[in-house]
Design a protein around this motif. Structure first.
Motif, PDB file in Angstrom:
ATOM      1  N   ALA A 165       1.033  -1.641  -0.090  1.00 55.38           N
ATOM      2  CA  ALA A 165      -0.106  -0.157   0.227  1.00 55.38           C
ATOM      3  C   ALA A 165       1.094   1.311  -0.102  1.00 55.38           C
ATOM      4  CB  ALA A 165      -1.088  -0.793   1.285  1.00 55.38           C
ATOM      5  N   GLY A 166       0.487   2.089  -1.069  1.00 54.23           N
ATOM      6  CA  GLY A 166       1.140   3.521  -1.208  1.00 54.23           C
ATOM      7  C   GLY A 166       0.180   4.591  -0.609  1.00 54.23           C
ATOM      8  N   ARG A 167       1.180   5.414   0.194  1.00 54.20           N
ATOM      9  CA  ARG A 167      -0.334   6.709   0.755  1.00 54.20           C
ATOM     10  C   ARG A 167      -0.686   7.318  -0.750  1.00 54.20           C
ATOM     11  NH1 ARG A 167      -0.458   8.788   5.306  1.00 54.20           N
ATOM     12  NH2 ARG A 167       1.163   7.495   6.597  1.00 54.20           N
ATOM     13  N   LYS A 168      -1.799   7.531  -0.437  1.00 59.38           N
ATOM     14  CA  LYS A 168      -1.891   8.360  -1.797  1.00 59.38           C
ATOM     15  C   LYS A 168      -1.905  10.080  -1.383  1.00 59.38           C
ATOM     16  CE  LYS A 168      -5.914   9.049  -5.171  1.00 59.38           C
ATOM     17  NZ  LYS A 168      -5.486  10.052  -6.231  1.00 59.38           N
ATOM     18  N   HIS A 169      -1.887  11.090  -1.736  1.00 58.52           N
ATOM     19  CA  HIS A 169      -2.126  12.600  -1.614  1.00 58.52           C
ATOM     20  C   HIS A 169      -3.311  13.305  -1.504  1.00 58.52           C
ATOM     21  CE1 HIS A 169       2.345  12.467  -0.487  1.00 58.52           C
ATOM     22  NE2 HIS A 169       2.548  11.727  -1.724  1.00 58.52           N
ATOM     23  N   MET A 170      -3.836  13.754  -0.780  1.00 60.35           N
ATOM     24  CA  MET A 170      -5.040  14.952  -0.829  1.00 60.35           C
ATOM     25  C   MET A 170      -5.204  15.370  -0.768  1.00 60.35           C
ATOM     26  SD  MET A 170      -7.273  11.909  -0.827  1.00 60.35           S
ATOM     27  CE  MET A 170      -8.735  12.106  -0.904  1.00 60.35           C
ATOM     28  N   PRO A 171      -6.302  15.966  -1.133  1.00 60.32           N
ATOM     29  CA  PRO A 171      -6.047  17.302  -1.301  1.00 60.32           C
ATOM     30  C   PRO A 171      -6.065  18.072   0.499  1.00 60.32           C
ATOM     31  CG  PRO A 171      -8.056  16.412  -2.511  1.00 60.32           C
ATOM     32  CD  PRO A 171      -7.447  15.521  -1.946  1.00 60.32           C
ATOM     33  N   PRO A 172      -5.737  19.130   0.781  1.00 64.20           N
ATOM     34  CA  PRO A 172      -5.132  20.219   2.085  1.00 64.20           C
ATOM     35  C   PRO A 172      -6.794  19.771   3.503  1.00 64.20           C
ATOM     36  CG  PRO A 172      -4.859  21.507   0.293  1.00 64.20           C
ATOM     37  CD  PRO A 172      -5.171  20.395  -0.612  1.00 64.20           C
ATOM     38  N   GLN A 173      -7.969  19.461   2.316  1.00 67.26           N
ATOM     39  CA  GLN A 173      -8.286  19.767   3.204  1.00 67.26           C
ATOM     40  C   GLN A 173      -9.167  18.659   3.649  1.00 67.26           C
ATOM     41  OE1 GLN A 173      -9.129  20.786  -0.254  1.00 67.26           O
ATOM     42  NE2 GLN A 173     -10.696  19.772  -1.218  1.00 67.26           N
ATOM     43  N   THR A 174      -8.916  17.620   3.313  1.00 65.76           N
ATOM     44  CA  THR A 174      -9.143  16.361   4.294  1.00 65.76           C
ATOM     45  C   THR A 174      -7.856  15.868   4.871  1.00 65.76           C
ATOM     46  OG1 THR A 174      -8.003  14.817   2.571  1.00 65.76           O
ATOM     47  CG2 THR A 174     -10.414  14.889   2.462  1.00 65.76           C
ATOM     48  N   ASP A 175      -7.920  15.433   6.029  1.00 62.93           N
ATOM     49  CA  ASP A 175      -7.038  14.931   7.489  1.00 62.93           C
ATOM     50  C   ASP A 175      -6.763  13.541   7.401  1.00 62.93           C
ATOM     51  OD1 ASP A 175      -8.887  14.361   8.487  1.00 62.93           O
ATOM     52  OD2 ASP A 175      -8.700  16.199  10.033  1.00 62.93           O
ATOM     53  N   ARG A 176      -7.711  12.481   6.318  1.00 61.54           N
ATOM     54  CA  ARG A 176      -7.728  11.274   6.640  1.00 61.54           C
ATOM     55  C   ARG A 176      -6.431  10.337   5.298  1.00 61.54           C
ATOM     56  NH1 ARG A 176     -11.781  10.040   9.986  1.00 61.54           N
ATOM     57  NH2 ARG A 176     -14.247  11.002  10.094  1.00 61.54           N
ATOM     58  N   SER A 177      -6.306   9.651   6.456  1.00 60.66           N
ATOM     59  CA  SER A 177      -5.131   8.874   4.954  1.00 60.66           C
ATOM     60  C   SER A 177      -4.919   7.763   4.855  1.00 60.66           C
ATOM     61  CB  SER A 177      -4.106   8.518   6.326  1.00 60.66           C
ATOM     62  OG  SER A 177      -3.156   9.248   7.046  1.00 60.66           O
ATOM     63  N   VAL A 178      -5.081   7.909   3.083  1.00 62.18           N
ATOM     64  CA  VAL A 178      -5.953   7.322   2.451  1.00 62.18           C
ATOM     65  C   VAL A 178      -4.480   6.538   2.147  1.00 62.18           C
ATOM     66  CG1 VAL A 178      -6.429   7.209   0.017  1.00 62.18           C
ATOM     67  CG2 VAL A 178      -7.462   8.644   1.789  1.00 62.18           C
ATOM     68  N   PHE A 179      -4.694   5.026   1.065  1.00 58.69           N
ATOM     69  CA  PHE A 179      -4.230   4.757   1.057  1.00 58.69           C
ATOM     70  C   PHE A 179      -4.323   3.986  -0.740  1.00 58.69           C
ATOM     71  CE2 PHE A 179      -3.330   4.043   5.787  1.00 58.69           C
ATOM     72  CZ  PHE A 179      -1.669   4.687   5.378  1.00 58.69           C
ATOM     73  N   GLU A 180      -3.735   3.579  -1.350  1.00 60.51           N
ATOM     74  CA  GLU A 180      -4.216   2.858  -2.523  1.00 60.51           C
ATOM     75  C   GLU A 180      -3.141   1.293  -2.645  1.00 60.51           C
ATOM     76  OE1 GLU A 180      -6.095   6.101  -5.307  1.00 60.51           O
ATOM     77  OE2 GLU A 180      -3.710   5.163  -6.048  1.00 60.51           O
ATOM     78  N   ILE A 181      -3.315   0.331  -3.640  1.00 62.33           N
ATOM     79  CA  ILE A 181      -3.151  -0.504  -3.512  1.00 62.33           C
ATOM     80  C   ILE A 181      -3.037  -1.021  -5.055  1.00 62.33           C
ATOM     81  CG2 ILE A 181      -1.975  -2.749  -3.711  1.00 62.33           C
ATOM     82  CD1 ILE A 181      -3.027  -2.715  -0.943  1.00 62.33           C
ATOM     83  N   SER A 182      -2.251   0.059  -6.481  1.00 61.13           N
ATOM     84  CA  SER A 182      -2.689  -0.925  -7.470  1.00 61.13           C
ATOM     85  C   SER A 182      -1.956  -1.165  -8.789  1.00 61.13           C
ATOM     86  CB  SER A 182      -3.473   0.530  -8.145  1.00 61.13           C
ATOM     87  OG  SER A 182      -2.532   1.686  -8.385  1.00 61.13           O
TER      88      SER A 182
END
Ligand code: KG4
Ligand code: ZN
Length: 398
Positions: A165-182
């Motif tokens: 899983a890599g961390r996906k960079h999210m727009p600054p308004q979200t403070d939740r971590s998002v991970f992706e596997i692709s």
């Protein structure tokens, strides 16, 4: 789907709630809540994990950790619940060995609405059986109370999937971590290095494993912990040895000590770390004049020896399997030097191989990794019931 995941296989009590979307080929995970209590301070006194104590601490912490995770996920809504007698009795039987946990469980769940989750994933092994049982029984109790399916997760599969899983960079308004596997290229070779395991596993298709090599005695993390104890460093030893070794590397001095690289040149992909550990013991015994300032050089030589062996065996396994992706997971993958030598080797000699090393907080035990692996299991309808799920302290991947 929303997965609530529980991890209690060793000395971390952890619960995470993730929104999981997509499929095997392209999955996306949003961490809604993540609570973790590390028992390190408690076990430090004993120089290692004490199973009975770990179990007691899990029992004490599961309800507060659940509450914290639900709260963070905004899934905690107060409401008085009447628990039907039949369910109550079934749950009370499941939790009967933990009277304090039973009381805390009913106090808490009796005052909150069943959260909007779809499944409960729980580590069912490998790990310390008494510790695993508390988490598993807790998961069973929640599954019965809330009427949710269970997912039995192999802890090592959690380490493997989390490393992908890599961390996906999210727009600054979200403070939740998002991970992706692709875009994972098969075959995947996984070097899993933790406190209890050291193994090389090949995944040619999702969730199908072939064991390529494993330790014949101690695990890499165990060797780090034991050598740290010999050097009178606190538990867990891995991060301490790493810190000292980095100090020694900064001095640019050559290490005055030489330790063996066990099994480096044999024809298998197996490992052995017990002899290396004993060599450190003899080194200390035979050199009573070793001073505090010399410890960093011993730590560094030990770390170099472990890294050399891990690298040698892994490249042999890469050549054997033709793997296109190399995954390094488990607590020892947090080691700075090991990350560095693998990154360099792959860049220079295996440019066609994609290297995936667990990102910082996902390297050591956590519940996010259990949710990730749980989702991959859920995609295959690999669900369990409270009657079918069980613990296996020696559960293996292949
Ligand atoms: O995966 P993990 O958190 O728990 C198990 O599943 O065992 O791994 C714990 C192990 C411990 O032995 C610890 O000393 C080691 O990982 N570890 C490290 C580092 N951080 C944790 N070893 C070497 N360097 C580190 N930075
Ligand atoms: Zn682990």
């Amino acid at each position: 789907m929303k997965i609530l995941a529980i991890e209690t296989s060793c000395d971390e009590t952890a619960i995470a709630i993730l929104e999981c979307e997509g499929d095997e080929k392209s999955a996306r995970f949003t961490v809604l809540g993540n609570a973790l209590f590390s028992q390190i301070e408690i076990h430090k006194e004993y120089g290692g994990v004490f199973p009975a104590l770990a179990k007691r601490e899990h029992a004490k912490n599961l309800v507060p950790i659940l509450e914290a995770a639900l709260e963070e996920a905004e899934l905690l809504h107060e409401d008085t619940q009447a628990i039907p007698e039949e369910k109550h009795d079934r749950i009370a039987t499941i939790l009967s060995r933990e009277p304090d946990l039973t009381e805390a469980f009913f106090d808490f769940t009796g005052e909150c609405e069943p959260p909007l989750i779809d499944a409960i994933a729980v580590t069912a092994g490998p790990g310390l059986e008494p510790a695993l049982w508390v988490g598993l029984n807790f998961a069973k109790a929640l599954a019965i109370l809330w009427g949710k399916p269970l997912i039995s997760v192999n802890h090592m599969e959690g380490h493997l999937i989390a490393a992908l899983a890599g961390r996906k960079h999210m727009p600054p308004q979200t403070d939740r971590s998002v991970f992706e596997i692709s875009g994972v290229k098969m075959p995947v070779l996984a070097l899993l290095i933790s406190g209890g395991h050291t193994e090389l596993v090949c995944m040619r298709e999702w969730l199908t494993y072939e064991l390529i090599g494993q330790t014949r005695d101690d695990a890499a993390g165990e060797a780090f912990d034991k050598v740290a104890r010999m050097l009178e460093l606190p538990y867990p030893g891995g991060p301490e040895i790493s810190r000292l070794s980095e100090e020694a590397r900064e001095t640019q001095e050559k290490s005055p000590y030489t330790l063996p690289r066990p099994m480096l040149h044999d024809a298998t992909c197996d490992f052995s770390f017990a002899g290396l550990k004993t060599s450190v013991l003899y080194l200390l015994r035979d050199n009573p004049s070793i001073r505090e300032g010399d410890k960093k050089h011993i730590a560094r030589e030990f770390e170099d020896a472990v890294a050399d062996v891990l690298l040698g065996k892994t490249t042999r396994a890469l050549d054997m399997t033709g793997a296109q992706t190399l995954v390094i997971g488990g607590g020892v993958s947090a080691n700075t030097h090991i990350r560095r030598v693998f990154t360099k080797k792959i860049e220079n000699e295996y440019p066609y191989v994609t290297l995936c090393i667990s990102i910082g907080p996902l390297a050591t035990d956590n519940a996010i990794m259990i949710a990730l692996a749980g989702f991959y299991r859920a995609l295959r309808d690999d669900f369990s019931t409270p009657d079918s799920i069980t613990v296996n302290g020696n559960r293996s991947l292949a």
